[in-house]
Structure formats: structure tokens, C-alpha cells
Design a protein around this motif. Structure first.
Motif, PDB file in Angstrom:
ATOM      1  N   ILE A 107       0.862  -1.188   0.000  1.00  0.00           N
ATOM      2  CA  ILE A 107       0.000   0.000   0.000  1.00  0.00           C
ATOM      3  C   ILE A 107       0.891   1.228   0.000  1.00  0.00           C
ATOM      4  O   ILE A 107       1.985   1.214   0.548  1.00  0.00           O
ATOM      5  CB  ILE A 107      -0.972   0.015   1.207  1.00  0.00           C
ATOM      6  N   VAL A 108       0.396   2.293  -0.658  1.00  0.00           N
ATOM      7  CA  VAL A 108       1.179   3.525  -0.754  1.00  0.00           C
ATOM      8  C   VAL A 108       0.449   4.606   0.037  1.00  0.00           C
ATOM      9  O   VAL A 108      -0.705   4.904  -0.219  1.00  0.00           O
ATOM     10  CB  VAL A 108       1.325   3.966  -2.232  1.00  0.00           C
ATOM     11  N   LEU A 109       1.112   5.147   1.066  1.00  0.00           N
ATOM     12  CA  LEU A 109       0.550   6.255   1.853  1.00  0.00           C
ATOM     13  C   LEU A 109       1.517   7.419   1.727  1.00  0.00           C
ATOM     14  O   LEU A 109       2.592   7.386   2.318  1.00  0.00           O
ATOM     15  CB  LEU A 109       0.420   5.859   3.318  1.00  0.00           C
ATOM     16  N   GLY A 110       1.124   8.422   0.942  1.00  0.00           N
ATOM     17  CA  GLY A 110       2.046   9.522   0.697  1.00  0.00           C
ATOM     18  C   GLY A 110       3.289   8.981   0.016  1.00  0.00           C
ATOM     19  O   GLY A 110       3.194   8.372  -1.041  1.00  0.00           O
ATOM     20  N   ASP A 111       4.439   9.194   0.630  1.00  0.00           N
ATOM     21  CA  ASP A 111       5.691   8.722   0.038  1.00  0.00           C
ATOM     22  C   ASP A 111       6.096   7.354   0.567  1.00  0.00           C
ATOM     23  O   ASP A 111       7.109   6.807   0.151  1.00  0.00           O
ATOM     24  CB  ASP A 111       6.822   9.719   0.356  1.00  0.00           C
ATOM     25  N   VAL A 112       5.312   6.828   1.507  1.00  0.00           N
ATOM     26  CA  VAL A 112       5.720   5.595   2.178  1.00  0.00           C
ATOM     27  C   VAL A 112       4.986   4.393   1.587  1.00  0.00           C
ATOM     28  O   VAL A 112       3.774   4.433   1.395  1.00  0.00           O
ATOM     29  CB  VAL A 112       5.408   5.680   3.689  1.00  0.00           C
ATOM     30  N   THR A 113       5.740   3.355   1.270  1.00  0.00           N
ATOM     31  CA  THR A 113       5.132   2.109   0.823  1.00  0.00           C
ATOM     32  C   THR A 113       5.226   1.104   1.956  1.00  0.00           C
ATOM     33  O   THR A 113       6.269   0.961   2.585  1.00  0.00           O
ATOM     34  CB  THR A 113       5.860   1.570  -0.423  1.00  0.00           C
ATOM     35  N   LYS A 114       4.111   0.438   2.225  1.00  0.00           N
ATOM     36  CA  LYS A 114       4.082  -0.532   3.313  1.00  0.00           C
ATOM     37  C   LYS A 114       3.520  -1.844   2.784  1.00  0.00           C
ATOM     38  O   LYS A 114       2.638  -1.856   1.942  1.00  0.00           O
ATOM     39  CB  LYS A 114       3.194   0.029   4.439  1.00  0.00           C
ATOM     40  N   THR A 115       4.047  -2.943   3.294  1.00  0.00           N
ATOM     41  CA  THR A 115       3.587  -4.251   2.843  1.00  0.00           C
ATOM     42  C   THR A 115       2.627  -4.851   3.863  1.00  0.00           C
ATOM     43  O   THR A 115       2.939  -4.915   5.040  1.00  0.00           O
ATOM     44  CB  THR A 115       4.795  -5.184   2.652  1.00  0.00           C
ATOM     45  N   VAL A 116       1.449  -5.230   3.398  1.00  0.00           N
ATOM     46  CA  VAL A 116       0.483  -5.913   4.256  1.00  0.00           C
ATOM     47  C   VAL A 116       0.476  -7.385   3.856  1.00  0.00           C
ATOM     48  O   VAL A 116       0.267  -7.718   2.688  1.00  0.00           O
ATOM     49  CB  VAL A 116      -0.930  -5.310   4.100  1.00  0.00           C
ATOM     50  N   ARG A 117       0.746  -8.247   4.827  1.00  0.00           N
ATOM     51  CA  ARG A 117       0.787  -9.680   4.526  1.00  0.00           C
ATOM     52  C   ARG A 117      -0.620 -10.270   4.514  1.00  0.00           C
ATOM     53  O   ARG A 117      -1.492  -9.843   5.272  1.00  0.00           O
ATOM     54  CB  ARG A 117       1.629 -10.413   5.576  1.00  0.00           C
ATOM     55  N   LEU A 118      -0.820 -11.246   3.665  1.00  0.00           N
ATOM     56  CA  LEU A 118      -2.105 -11.944   3.632  1.00  0.00           C
ATOM     57  C   LEU A 118      -1.955 -13.292   4.333  1.00  0.00           C
ATOM     58  O   LEU A 118      -0.909 -13.934   4.233  1.00  0.00           O
ATOM     59  CB  LEU A 118      -2.559 -12.167   2.191  1.00  0.00           C
ATOM     60  N   THR A 119      -2.987 -13.679   5.043  1.00  0.00           N
ATOM     61  CA  THR A 119      -2.981 -14.977   5.696  1.00  0.00           C
ATOM     62  C   THR A 119      -3.443 -16.045   4.714  1.00  0.00           C
ATOM     63  O   THR A 119      -2.793 -17.067   4.534  1.00  0.00           O
ATOM     64  CB  THR A 119      -3.952 -14.974   6.898  1.00  0.00           C
ATOM     65  N   GLU A 303       5.954   0.924 -11.899  1.00  0.00           N
ATOM     66  CA  GLU A 303       7.403   0.902 -12.073  1.00  0.00           C
ATOM     67  C   GLU A 303       7.764   1.258 -13.523  1.00  0.00           C
ATOM     68  O   GLU A 303       8.636   2.071 -13.782  1.00  0.00           O
ATOM     69  CB  GLU A 303       7.890  -0.516 -11.702  1.00  0.00           C
ATOM     70  N   ARG A 304       7.045   0.653 -14.464  1.00  0.00           N
ATOM     71  CA  ARG A 304       7.338   0.888 -15.874  1.00  0.00           C
ATOM     72  C   ARG A 304       7.043   2.336 -16.266  1.00  0.00           C
ATOM     73  O   ARG A 304       7.780   2.955 -17.037  1.00  0.00           O
ATOM     74  CB  ARG A 304       6.530  -0.076 -16.745  1.00  0.00           C
ATOM     75  N   PHE A 305       5.936   2.905 -15.728  1.00  0.00           N
ATOM     76  CA  PHE A 305       5.586   4.290 -16.063  1.00  0.00           C
ATOM     77  C   PHE A 305       6.677   5.257 -15.607  1.00  0.00           C
ATOM     78  O   PHE A 305       6.929   6.256 -16.257  1.00  0.00           O
ATOM     79  CB  PHE A 305       4.253   4.684 -15.422  1.00  0.00           C
ATOM     80  N   THR A 306       7.303   4.950 -14.459  1.00  0.00           N
ATOM     81  CA  THR A 306       8.335   5.873 -13.981  1.00  0.00           C
ATOM     82  C   THR A 306       9.601   5.751 -14.823  1.00  0.00           C
ATOM     83  O   THR A 306      10.283   6.739 -15.032  1.00  0.00           O
ATOM     84  CB  THR A 306       8.691   5.644 -12.497  1.00  0.00           C
ATOM     85  N   THR A 307       9.901   4.566 -15.327  1.00  0.00           N
ATOM     86  CA  THR A 307      11.116   4.425 -16.130  1.00  0.00           C
ATOM     87  C   THR A 307      10.856   4.768 -17.594  1.00  0.00           C
ATOM     88  O   THR A 307      11.547   5.598 -18.179  1.00  0.00           O
ATOM     89  CB  THR A 307      11.686   2.993 -16.023  1.00  0.00           C
ATOM     90  N   GLU A 308       9.805   4.165 -18.175  1.00  0.00           N
ATOM     91  CA  GLU A 308       9.576   4.338 -19.609  1.00  0.00           C
ATOM     92  C   GLU A 308       9.126   5.756 -19.969  1.00  0.00           C
ATOM     93  O   GLU A 308       9.504   6.289 -21.001  1.00  0.00           O
ATOM     94  CB  GLU A 308       8.527   3.312 -20.057  1.00  0.00           C
ATOM     95  N   TYR A 309       8.282   6.369 -19.115  1.00  0.00           N
ATOM     96  CA  TYR A 309       7.743   7.688 -19.450  1.00  0.00           C
ATOM     97  C   TYR A 309       8.301   8.791 -18.552  1.00  0.00           C
ATOM     98  O   TYR A 309       7.847   9.932 -18.620  1.00  0.00           O
ATOM     99  CB  TYR A 309       6.213   7.676 -19.324  1.00  0.00           C
ATOM    100  N   ALA A 310       9.233   8.423 -17.657  1.00  0.00           N
ATOM    101  CA  ALA A 310       9.835   9.399 -16.738  1.00  0.00           C
ATOM    102  C   ALA A 310       8.789  10.130 -15.897  1.00  0.00           C
ATOM    103  O   ALA A 310       8.897  11.333 -15.655  1.00  0.00           O
ATOM    104  CB  ALA A 310      10.700  10.399 -17.504  1.00  0.00           C
ATOM    105  N   LEU A 311       7.754   9.410 -15.467  1.00  0.00           N
ATOM    106  CA  LEU A 311       6.732  10.031 -14.609  1.00  0.00           C
ATOM    107  C   LEU A 311       7.191   9.955 -13.157  1.00  0.00           C
ATOM    108  O   LEU A 311       7.989   9.101 -12.776  1.00  0.00           O
ATOM    109  CB  LEU A 311       5.393   9.297 -14.740  1.00  0.00           C
ATOM    110  N   SER A 312       6.641  10.852 -12.323  1.00  0.00           N
ATOM    111  CA  SER A 312       6.922  10.776 -10.889  1.00  0.00           C
ATOM    112  C   SER A 312       6.157   9.588 -10.313  1.00  0.00           C
ATOM    113  O   SER A 312       5.190   9.109 -10.905  1.00  0.00           O
ATOM    114  CB  SER A 312       6.463  12.059 -10.205  1.00  0.00           C
ATOM    115  N   ALA A 313       6.606   9.115  -9.139  1.00  0.00           N
ATOM    116  CA  ALA A 313       5.916   7.997  -8.476  1.00  0.00           C
ATOM    117  C   ALA A 313       4.472   8.387  -8.193  1.00  0.00           C
ATOM    118  O   ALA A 313       3.555   7.573  -8.300  1.00  0.00           O
ATOM    119  CB  ALA A 313       6.629   7.633  -7.181  1.00  0.00           C
ATOM    120  N   TYR A 314       4.278   9.666  -7.870  1.00  0.00           N
ATOM    121  CA  TYR A 314       2.939  10.168  -7.562  1.00  0.00           C
ATOM    122  C   TYR A 314       2.020  10.042  -8.776  1.00  0.00           C
ATOM    123  O   TYR A 314       0.918   9.497  -8.694  1.00  0.00           O
ATOM    124  CB  TYR A 314       3.053  11.621  -7.104  1.00  0.00           C
TER     125      TYR A 314
END
Lengths: 477, 95
Positions: A107-119, A303-314
Motif C-alpha cells: 500500500i502507498v501512503l504519501g511517500d511511504v510504501t508498506k507491505t500488508v501480509r495476507l494470511t 514501475e514501468r511508467f516511472t522508467t519508460e515515461y519518466a513520470l513521478s511515483a505520484y
């Protein structure tokens, strides 16, 4: 004392199949009561469930998308309880060995990415619906929903705030739609959330006693129910009391959670393997076939949009909110070079998003095609119109007045880049604004901007601002 | 492991069975004999045997996702003691 909130979610995702999980009755929403409930769904004696292949496929696609273990052999169990909208007296579910285990969602909250594990994620059937309006003091039972396929997705207690829970729920919602395994319609109950909420003193490692808030069908209610429940539990403990493990319901009108009136033994479901169903086996070939047909996932596309099109993560995050939106962007950006793709992202996330928001519509309802937006961006890039004028062209395009080129021609919006014409305009403005010219020459930098503004105004916004700057500066020195 | 009369009453309640004391006592004895058998089976070393969830060692057959059932509401509702407006009527239960 500072408290830490601990949240886990269980989400019931209705799988978008034509027929039910164990019968050939239709699953379409909104049919007349009991017209889509066959002998299997109403549990006539002697009927046998037969598992729907599409249900298995959709569950496995989900598992592959979140990096789960797909159990090659899973079993169905009976979950026993008595309720009038459950005609068999048990719900067919999976208990010990679910089809999907483990995995995670970022999940992405602002600039922070956090991983939520599934059971786990397990298959089960939905129950029918009880209508408590007045039928001579009785309840009416509609079994159309009985046997509708559900994938119950259970997370680990990895979320630490209502905001994180909402971000997870939204990411999950976007993902199941992305995978085309659920229509995501929350009003119709296709995506229902239960939240397990507890609190503990900050720094403690043992979990507090949890309460389960059932059946939340909007992200806003999820957030408010958790906020209320956290405060209730903290107040209770602070006052010397203790939290009782129970199931609670959220009442949006009063904005509070209430304990459900249920017996203490209500959760003794006495699960056992369902003898009517054989173990579900998933072959290597089936897995390989599904793996090969998986679409590019939101995280990969970001990931591809940021590399291929030089877009910001936002920007990349906004554009991958849905597959339709991401596709729209890629079609609009096709063939654009330099700053083009970035411009396309800005227009989609800005002006277009605002229009869609206003109309409460999604990208599918855009009156501007990706190709038409690209044509407008090309006119900005080649200097035909300024960004400011382009906004007017965009509004006209949205209103259905035609494509960018014809609107620019018809309204005479072409940017004035002709040096001679601009020189004359600048000279007129200098002649008419003697005071500001004097101010500028006396060192007041601000006066320069005012003069640029005058030239732009005189050109009805069509002058090329950069050229005006250059000419004006040259003429004033 | 032996059950108590309270266990029997609890299971009966979960299964919505009404029993008088004599019936509960008889049920206790019958269930305890079954538990003795289970105890005997659990004493067998099965560490080398894979768990079996179904007596037939075959996999579940799947059916294609097609709507094959037509609306038989009237015939099915006719089997219920009470119905109205296309709904099965039952004593009111609100959880």
C-alpha cells in the motif's frame, strides 16, 4: 499512555461469474426474489454441489497476483450454523486447507510504501437474504444470493491506523477489478469488509483483545467505524475496564459500533470436511496457463511508467488506479516524445480527472478520446497554443465542440509567435504604460511582470509568453 | 476422553435438538462409546499416512461457468409451508 492500534481485515469479494459456485443458477443482481435459486441453492434433499471452474480460476489468478502459495490440493468444509437464509444449515467454505495461502499487498501512503501480509484467501458460498418488513410478523427469505461465489481474503494484523486499513482496502479493491475477478460494486455488496480491531500500549508485543466489526460496505464507513472502535477500546481500558472479544456492527447514522446480540456459542461452527465435495486439485498445467495469461499488475505498471515515461511515483500511482485509466494514459502518450508523456499525465490527472470527478464518472465516460487528448498535447508541444489557452480548448473538447485543431482554427486561438506582430504589440504596451516602464527602469522588477501581463492581455492570451519576455526585455534595456 | 452431560446439552443446543434428561443420559452413553472408538483409532500410528479428506481418492470435477438452471420458483415455493410475494416466509429471526 500512548496506544497502538492493530487492524486486520477480512474482505468478502464476490467473484464475477455467470453462474453460482455449486449450481447452474444465475448470479445476476437485482432479479425478482427466488427466481435465481435452484434445487441446489434451496437445499432440496438429494442434490449435490458441483464446483464452478471459473471460480477456481479467479481465486488462483488472485493468488498469483499477490505472490501466494497456491495449494495444489484444497478441501471444502461445512461451517455449521442455523439461520433462515442458510437453507442447508451449513455454509460450504474452506477451513484447514484454503486454495490460496500467504502473499502480500503493497500500500502507498504519501511517500511511504508498506507491505500488508495476507494470511489466506478461501472459497465459499454466500447466504440468502432475510427481509424483515412486515409479513404478518414473519420474515421473508430471498435465496437468489445463496450460492453466489465469494473469495474471502484475510490479512494479517499488519495495519496500524484507519488510514492504513483504508489504503489496503482500496488497493485490494483496485486489484480485484484489475484482475477482472470482481466487479467491485460496493452498493450491490460485491466487496464487503470486516475489520478486526484491537489496541495495545505502544511498544507492547502481545496483541490486545480484538473486536470484529462486521459488514462494512464503504471505505468511509470502514474508516469511521475503526476510529470509533479504537476510541471506545482506549476509553474502556483507561477507565479500568477490559475489552470483551465480540462481534460488533457499525451504525453509520449514529456513527458508533454496537455489540451484536448473539449468543456466546454462536461461533462454534463445528467445521468438518464436506463429504459431498472431493478435494480440489490444481494441476501444474492449469497453473502455468493462468500464469502466462496474467495481465501486467498495478505495481509493475507503476514501475514501468516511472522508467519508460519518466513520470513521478505520484503520477504513476494515480494513473494505475485502474486498468482502464492506465490504458487511457498509454494510448494518449503513444508517440509523444520529450515532455509529452509528462504533459499527458498532467492533463489526465488534472483537468480530465476534475471533469470526471464533477460528473461523478470514471475514465470510460470521458468524452475526450486518448487520441484527441494527444492531438491537443501535440499542439502545446509545438507551440501552436499556450498551456493556458489549451485549457480553453480542452473545455471546448469536453463539451463536444470538436477536435483540438478545429477548435483552435475556429476560435482563432493560435498562439502569436510571429516576431513582427509581437514587436508591434510590445511597442504599443510600452507607449501606453509609461509609469510602469519608468518603475522598471528605476529597478522595480515587479513592473516587468505587469508589462508582460499587459502584452498578454492585448493579445487576448495568444502571445507566446517566452517571446514576449525576450522582446520586452530587449526593448527596455 | 469422556464427555459430560453438559457437553451433550451444549452440542444438542447447537444442533437445535431438544432432549429430556433421560434422552440426554442415553445420548451421553452412546457418544462416549463412539469417543472410545475414536480413542482407539487415534492410538494407531498414522505418521506415515497422508491425511485423507474423502473416502474416494479422486479429485473434484469442475463444471463450466454456464447458467443451466431456469426459474422454477413457483414449483419450489409450493414445497414450503408458507410463502408470499415470491419469498419463503419463516418465523422472524433478527441477529
Amino acid at each position: 499512555m500512548t496506544w497502538e492500534t492493530v487492524i486486520g481485515l477480512e474482505v468478502h469479494v464476490q467473484l464475477s461469474t455467470r453462474s453460482k459456485i455449486f449450481s447452474g443458477a444465475a448470479t445476476a443482481f437485482g432479479a425478482e426474489p427466488n427466481t435465481q435459486a435452484c434445487e441446489v441453492d434451496v437445499a432440496l434433499p438429494g442434490v449435490l454441489p458441483v464446483l464452478n471452474a471459473a471460480v477456481v480460476e479467479k481465486a488462483v489468478r488472485f493468488g498469483l497476483a499477490v505472490g501466494s502459495t497456491i495449494n495444489r490440493r484444497s478441501i471444502f468444509a461445512r461451517k455449521n450454523y442455523f439461520y433462515p437464509d442458510l437453507p442447508k444449515g451449513y455454509q460450504i467454505s474452506q477451513y484447514e486447507i484454503p486454495v490460496v495461502q500467504h502473499g502480500s499487498i503493497d500500500i502507498v501512503l504519501g511517500d511511504v510504501t508498506k507491505t500488508v501480509r495476507l494470511t489466506r484467501a478461501h472459497l465459499e458460498e454466500d447466504a440468502g437474504k432475510s427481509l424483515h418488513e412486515d409479513f404478518h410478523g414473519m420474515s421473508g427469505i430471498d435465496l437468489n444470493r445463496a450460492g453466489t461465489p465469494l473469495l474471502e481474503i484475510v490479512s494479517e494484523p499488519d495495519m496500524r491506523s484507519a488510514a492504513e486499513a483504508v489504503a489496503y482496502a482500496k488497493a485490494l479493491h483496485a486489484l480485484v477489478r484489475w484482475l477482472d475477478i470482481c466487479d467491485g460494486n460496493m452498493q450491490e455488496g460485491s466487496f464487503r469488509m470486516d475489520a478486526n480491531v484491537s489496541v495495545r500500549p505502544a511498544g507492547a508485543s502481545a496483541l490486545g483483545t480484538r473486536c470484529e466489526i462486521k459488514n462494512l460496505n464503504s471505505f468511509r464507513f470502514l474508516e469511521r467505524a475503526i476510529d470509533y472502535e479504537v476510541k471506545r477500546q482506549i476509553d474502556l481500558i483507561a477507565a479500568g475496564g477490559s475489552v470483551r472479544q465480540e462481534t460488533r456492527l457499525y451504525d453509520p447514522e449514529r456513527d458508533e459500533t454496537r455489540a451484536m446480540r448473539s449468543k456466546e456459542d454462536a461461533h462454534d461452527y463445528r467445521y468438518f470436511p464436506d463429504p459431498d465435495l472431493l478435494p480440489l486439485e490444481i494441476s501444474e498445467a492449469f497453473l502455468a496457463e493462468l500464469g502466462a495469461s496474467m495481465p501486467e499488475l498495478p505495481a509493475q505498471k507503476r514501475e514501468r511508467f516511472t522508467t519508460e515515461y519518466a513520470l513521478s511515483a505520484y503520477d504513476a500511482n494515480l494513473l494505475t488506479a485502474s486498468r482502464e485509466l492506465a490504458d487511457y494514459f498509454e494510448r494518449a502518450a503513444a508517440g509523444l516524445t520529450g515532455q509529452g508523456p509528462k504533459l499527458a499525465a498532467n492533463w489526465i490527472n488534472g483537468a480530465l480527472a476534475a471533469k470526471l470527478n464533477e460528473a461523478a464518472a470514471d475514465i470510460g465516460a470521458s468524452t475526450i478520446t486518448p487520441r484527441a487528448l494527444r492531438a491537443l498535447i501535440e499542439r502545446i508541444a509545438d507551440g501552436t497554443v499556450s498551456s493556458k489557452i489549451a485549457r480553453d480548448v480542452f473545455d471546448a473538447m469536453w463539451a463536444g465542440e470538436g477536435d483540438a485543431d478545429s477548435i483552435i482554427e475556429r476560435r482563432g486561438l493560435r498562439q502569436i509567435s510571429d516576431g513582427g506582430a509581437l514587436e508591434r504589440l510590445v511597442e504599443e504596451v510600452i507607449a501606453a504604460n509609461g509609469a510602469q516602464v519608468a518603475d522598471y527602469r528605476a529597478g522595480k522588477a515587479k513592473a516587468f511582470n505587469a508589462l508582460v501581463g499587459q502584452v498578454m492581455k492585448a493579445s487576448k492570451g495568444k502571445a507566446n509568453p517566452q517571446q514576449v519576455n525576450d522582446i520586452l526585455r530587449r526593448k527596455l534595456t | 476422553m469422556a464427555l459430560t452431560l453438559d457437553d451433550v446439552r451444549r452440542v444438542a443446543q447447537l444442533a437445535r435438538l431438544r432432549q429430556n434428561d433421560a434422552q440426554a443420559q442415553a445420548m451421553l452413553e452412546e457418544l462416549n462409546r463412539i469417543f472410545a472408538l475414536i480413542g482407539e483409532m487415534q492410538a494407531v500410528d498414522t505418521s506415515a499416512v497422508a491425511a485423507m479428506s474423502h473416502p474416494r481418492d479422486v479429485a473434484q470435477r469442475l463444471r463450466p461457468d454456464r447458467v443451466t438452471e431456469t426459474d422454477r420458483r413457483d414449483a419450489l415455493l409450493a414445497l414450503a409451508p408458507l410463502s408470499e410475494a415470491g419469498l419463503y416466509l419463516v418465523p422472524k429471526v433478527i441477529e
